[in-house]
Design a protein around this motif. Structure first.
Motif, PDB file in Angstrom:
ATOM      1  N   UNK A 104     -51.565  44.602 -21.171  1.00 25.12           N
ATOM      2  CA  UNK A 104     -51.562  43.391 -20.382  1.00 25.12           C
ATOM      3  C   UNK A 104     -51.795  43.696 -18.913  1.00 25.12           C
ATOM      4  N   UNK A 105     -51.905  42.648 -18.124  1.00 22.62           N
ATOM      5  CA  UNK A 105     -52.237  42.791 -16.714  1.00 22.62           C
ATOM      6  C   UNK A 105     -51.048  43.286 -15.890  1.00 22.62           C
ATOM      7  N   UNK A 106     -49.869  43.191 -16.460  1.00 23.95           N
ATOM      8  CA  UNK A 106     -48.672  43.651 -15.767  1.00 23.95           C
ATOM      9  C   UNK A 106     -47.915  42.505 -15.114  1.00 23.95           C
ATOM     10  N   UNK A 107     -46.605  42.621 -15.089  1.00 20.96           N
ATOM     11  CA  UNK A 107     -45.721  41.660 -14.421  1.00 20.96           C
ATOM     12  C   UNK A 107     -44.825  42.412 -13.462  1.00 20.96           C
ATOM     13  N   UNK A 108     -44.840  41.985 -12.213  1.00 19.88           N
ATOM     14  CA  UNK A 108     -43.985  42.624 -11.214  1.00 19.88           C
ATOM     15  C   UNK A 108     -42.601  41.997 -11.283  1.00 19.88           C
ATOM     16  N   UNK A 109     -41.621  42.814 -11.521  1.00 21.02           N
ATOM     17  CA  UNK A 109     -40.231  42.355 -11.546  1.00 21.02           C
ATOM     18  C   UNK A 109     -39.568  42.716 -10.237  1.00 21.02           C
ATOM     19  N   UNK A 110     -39.014  41.703  -9.584  1.00 23.01           N
ATOM     20  CA  UNK A 110     -38.288  41.901  -8.338  1.00 23.01           C
ATOM     21  C   UNK A 110     -36.849  41.480  -8.562  1.00 23.01           C
ATOM     22  N   UNK A 111     -35.929  42.432  -8.452  1.00 23.74           N
ATOM     23  CA  UNK A 111     -34.513  42.124  -8.586  1.00 23.74           C
ATOM     24  C   UNK A 111     -33.921  42.048  -7.192  1.00 23.74           C
ATOM     25  N   UNK A 112     -33.348  40.901  -6.881  1.00 23.87           N
ATOM     26  CA  UNK A 112     -32.876  40.623  -5.523  1.00 23.87           C
ATOM     27  C   UNK A 112     -31.389  40.930  -5.422  1.00 23.87           C
ATOM     28  N   UNK A 113     -31.021  41.748  -4.431  1.00 20.42           N
ATOM     29  CA  UNK A 113     -29.600  42.125  -4.319  1.00 20.42           C
ATOM     30  C   UNK A 113     -28.708  40.920  -3.994  1.00 20.42           C
ATOM     31  N   UNK A 137     -49.678  38.522 -20.401  1.00 19.00           N
ATOM     32  CA  UNK A 137     -48.439  38.423 -19.633  1.00 19.00           C
ATOM     33  C   UNK A 137     -48.643  37.255 -18.678  1.00 19.00           C
ATOM     34  N   UNK A 138     -48.048  36.129 -18.973  1.00 25.68           N
ATOM     35  CA  UNK A 138     -48.358  34.905 -18.239  1.00 25.68           C
ATOM     36  C   UNK A 138     -47.833  34.852 -16.813  1.00 25.68           C
ATOM     37  N   UNK A 139     -46.932  35.736 -16.461  1.00 24.01           N
ATOM     38  CA  UNK A 139     -46.332  35.710 -15.123  1.00 24.01           C
ATOM     39  C   UNK A 139     -46.755  36.932 -14.319  1.00 24.01           C
ATOM     40  N   UNK A 140     -47.307  36.688 -13.125  1.00 26.54           N
ATOM     41  CA  UNK A 140     -47.635  37.807 -12.240  1.00 26.54           C
ATOM     42  C   UNK A 140     -46.373  38.462 -11.695  1.00 26.54           C
ATOM     43  N   UNK A 149     -43.189  47.441 -12.029  1.00 22.53           N
ATOM     44  CA  UNK A 149     -44.275  46.743 -12.714  1.00 22.53           C
ATOM     45  C   UNK A 149     -44.144  47.010 -14.209  1.00 22.53           C
ATOM     46  N   UNK A 150     -44.154  45.961 -15.010  1.00 27.44           N
ATOM     47  CA  UNK A 150     -43.933  46.085 -16.447  1.00 27.44           C
ATOM     48  C   UNK A 150     -45.190  45.685 -17.209  1.00 27.44           C
ATOM     49  N   UNK A 151     -45.559  46.528 -18.153  1.00 25.70           N
ATOM     50  CA  UNK A 151     -46.750  46.302 -18.949  1.00 25.70           C
ATOM     51  C   UNK A 151     -46.385  46.139 -20.418  1.00 25.70           C
ATOM     52  N   UNK A 152     -46.942  45.114 -21.012  1.00 22.86           N
ATOM     53  CA  UNK A 152     -46.896  44.947 -22.447  1.00 22.86           C
ATOM     54  C   UNK A 152     -48.184  45.527 -23.016  1.00 22.86           C
ATOM     55  N   UNK A 153     -48.123  46.130 -24.185  1.00 16.81           N
ATOM     56  CA  UNK A 153     -49.318  46.705 -24.805  1.00 16.81           C
ATOM     57  C   UNK A 153     -49.279  46.455 -26.298  1.00 16.81           C
ATOM     58  N   UNK A 154     -50.463  46.275 -26.877  1.00 11.92           N
ATOM     59  CA  UNK A 154     -50.579  46.073 -28.303  1.00 11.92           C
ATOM     60  C   UNK A 154     -51.572  47.046 -28.891  1.00 11.92           C
TER      61      UNK A 154
END
Lengths: 111, 114
Positions: free
Chosen positions: A102-111, A6-9, A88-93
């Motif tokens: 994967x290491x996880x990607x934090x998704x922040x949705x801004x109001x 997951x290339x994006x933290x 926090x979103x994780x991809x898995x194989x």
């Protein structure tokens, strides 16, 4: 060897805009790919998975993911982000019955 | 609504003490996984069991960690002696063990070793 990346933290997106969380994979054999979501102080929850067939997989909460064999990618998408999607979103194989997250990607949705 | 349960949810202990974490998998699942989550390492697979037999514990420090399934409804992860670097959130997950199957995660045990 198998791995998912997951290339994006962190990914920031405005509420109402489309979101994409990226994942690339490297697995031997047929890849079985998953997305999980983790909300604060909770365990991981399953969102969707690709096993075979249609490259576009639809999952929970309006999320979908596209399997792209030539680019070895499995990006998570949603047409319109909600503030409640922040997590926090994780991809898995999984290949040969061993799963790698994967290491996880934090998704922040801004109001 | 079947769920994986874990106890305790939080544990604070001092270095050198023994820690035991428990997990009750979803009834009918034959595979149980133990994971450790830290900020630095992310989610690491420590061990997993199928039909109560350990299949892979290569991710677990053998000198201080041990994992068992005394019966189909209980999995345990023990650390003895505990060290500050063991501080993490430990998750249990269960499933049917096939590569195509979803894993169902418990809420985790947050361990702090002082």
């Amino acid at each position: 060897a198998q791995s998912v990346a997951q290339p994006e933290d962190q990914v920031n997106v405005a509420e109402g805009n489309p979101l994409t969380v990226k994942c690339t994979y490297s697995v031997s054999g047929n890849p079985y790919l998953f997305w999980y979501v983790q909300y604060p102080n909770r365990g991981l929850q399953f969102l969707l998975k690709y096993i075979t067939g249609d490259n576009l997989v639809k999952g929970s909460y309006g999320f979908e993911a596209e399997f792209n064999k030539s680019q070895t990618s499995f990006h998570l998408k949603k047409p319109s982000a909600l503030v409640s999607d922040s997590a926090l979103y994780f991809c898995a194989g999984d290949s040969y019955q061993k799963v790698t997250f994967g290491i996880g990607t934090k998704l922040q949705v801004i109001p | 609504d079947a769920r994986v349960t874990q106890t305790p949810r939080d544990k604070v202990t001092e270095m050198g003490q023994e820690v035991t974490m428990r997990c009750q998998p979803i009834l009918g699942h034959n595979t149980v996984f133990w994971y450790r989550q830290t900020m630095m390492q992310g989610l690491e697979l420590l061990a997993y069991f199928r039909n109560r037999a350990p299949l892979d514990d290569s991710g677990m420090p053998k000198d201080r960690f041990s994992a068992e399934m005394p019966d189909a409804t209980l999995a345990t992860l023990k650390i003895q002696p505990s060290e500050p670097r063991d501080s993490a959130v430990y998750f249990c997950a269960s499933g049917w063990g096939l590569s195509t199957d979803t894993q169902y995660f418990g809420p985790g045990t947050r361990l702090t070793v002082l």
